[in-house]
Scaffold this active site. Structure first.
Site, short mmCIF file in Angstrom:
data_model
loop_
_atom_site.label_atom_id
_atom_site.label_comp_id
_atom_site.label_asym_id
_atom_site.label_seq_id
_atom_site.Cartn_x
_atom_site.Cartn_y
_atom_site.Cartn_z
N ASN A 131 0.82 -1.21 0.00
CA ASN A 131 0.00 0.00 0.00
C ASN A 131 0.86 1.27 0.00
OD1 ASN A 131 -2.71 0.88 -0.14
ND2 ASN A 131 -2.64 1.52 2.00
N HIS A 159 3.26 2.19 1.94
CA HIS A 159 3.62 2.71 3.26
C HIS A 159 4.75 1.86 3.81
CE1 HIS A 159 0.09 5.34 3.39
NE2 HIS A 159 -0.56 4.34 2.84
N CYS A 193 4.16 6.13 8.22
CA CYS A 193 5.37 6.74 7.69
C CYS A 193 5.33 6.64 6.18
CB CYS A 193 6.61 6.04 8.25
SG CYS A 193 8.16 6.80 7.73
#
Length: 375
Positions: free
Chosen positions: A269, A271, A306
């Protein structure tokens, strides 16, 4: 049961790190007979004679034969299967040479990756979605995903290169806002418990990035595969898995600034994968601890996602052992937990990962380290 306070969930409600929780695969109806595929013949250890039977891996409730075309090749080769009651999943792994570190044993990142792998394979075995995030039909309809809120890992003995470990995992409901997944790790050759882990997962709307309560429809879809009674890999009494992790304030005793996510750190995804945070946490640990001690326990609270363009600071400070509660440790060969007897050899640290510049919290952590044994 693992409990997360309302305050912690409020802190985490902005965004929490993304990670695959479950996966895809054929649905197994409980009570159906599962069939096995022959992987090859074995021999008795040290005897040189042929084994009395083939090595098998349970893969699905459908007959898999030559030319049948049912089940993927990975399904047929994977050394994992649901347990007899269908409420947990076990899989065996060989520790590979690139998974060991300076101690000539598997790294904690290796252990964490295997926990993630077996959790995903568990979900595949019961038929969850093909998008890698274990979403149920209702979750896919509503654009909901699972994200990690907390991870706690205890390692009693690190496996070495070519060791075979068996990991059992299961998931359970956790109130109205999440689920819990637990693991038990064993040395396959001896049956000794060499580690345990527990985790907390919450549901997030993929579009708004906000946490969302688990609806009855979603609960009904996954609880059918969960134990009916609470089953805890780590007893919660006299254990650190639920201890609050205070925020580490400046000035920290040790730091590693300017860490940048690599492309390889990103998950499906886009991330940063939750295992990457473990490596970042350890980057700011003093080298003398790495040289003289080995990681015994790690607990991480995930606070914020993050992104690939974030720059991260890793901060570490000593947490005095005398101020801490009882910590867990292996005793004997049965994997039970008990109070650490020799606290003078134990080192304990608090950790913080934050976005460089604005100081936004990404992750809080606590690690416990035991003295290395002479080899």
């Amino acid at each position: 049961m693992l409990k997360v306070s309302c305050n912690v969930l409020s802190d985490q409600s902005q965004a929490i790190t993304q990670c695959g929780f479950m996966g895809r695969g054929p649905i197994l109806t409980r009570g159906h007979r599962r069939n096995a595929v022959v992987l090859g013949s074995g021999s008795d250890s040290g005897s040189g004679s042929s084994n009395k039977g083939p090595i098998m891996a349970v893969v699905s409730d459908r007959v898999i034969g030559s030319g049948s075309g049912s089940g993927s090749l990975a399904d047929r080769l994977r050394l994992g299967n649901l347990t007899e009651d269908g409420l947990s999943y076990k899989e065996r792994f060989i520790v590979r040479c690139y998974e060991v570190g300076i101690n000539k044993t598997a790294t904690v990142e290796t252990i964490a990756n295997l926990l993630q792998e077996v959790g995903c394979n568990h979900a595949q075995s019961v038929g969850f979605s093909t998008d890698g995030f274990a979403t149920t039909p209702t979750m896919r309809k509503l654009h909901l995903i699972w994200v990690t809120a907390r991870m706690h890992i205890e390692i009693y003995k690190y496996p070495a290169w070519s060791d075979v470990i068996e990991i059992e995992t299961w998931c359970q409901g956790e109130g109205r806002i999440g689920t819990r997944r637990d693991w038990i790790l064993k040395d396959h050759a001896t049956g000794q418990v060499i580690g345990r882990a527990t985790s907390k997962w919450v549901m997030m709307n993929q579009d708004t990035r906000r946490l969302q309560k688990v609806s009855d429809d979603v609960r009904d879809e996954y609880l059918v595969y969960c134990p009916r009674e609470p089953r805890l890999a780590i007893p919660e009494e006299n254990n650190g898995s639920l201890r609050r992790i205070p925020k580490l304030e400046d000035p920290a005793e040790h730091s590693k600034l300017g860490l940048v996510p690599r492309r390889a750190d990103l998950d499906m995804n886009l991330h940063v994968n939750n295992v990457t945070y473990i490596g970042w946490v350890l980057e700011s640990l003093p080298q003398e601890i790495i040289d003289s001690h080995e990681l015994q326990t790690i607990t991480l609270d995930y606070r914020r996602e993050c992104q690939h363009d974030d720059i991260v600071d890793s901060l570490t400070s000593v947490e005095p052992v005398e101020d801490a509660e009882v910590v867990s440790k292996i005793q004997g060969t049965n994997g039970s937990t008990a109070a650490t007897e020799n606290n003078e050899d134990l080192r304990q640290f608090l950790h913080l990962l934050r976005v460089s510049g604005d100081g936004l919290e990404i992750n809080r952590g606590r690690t416990e380290w035991r003295k290395k044994h002479a080899r």
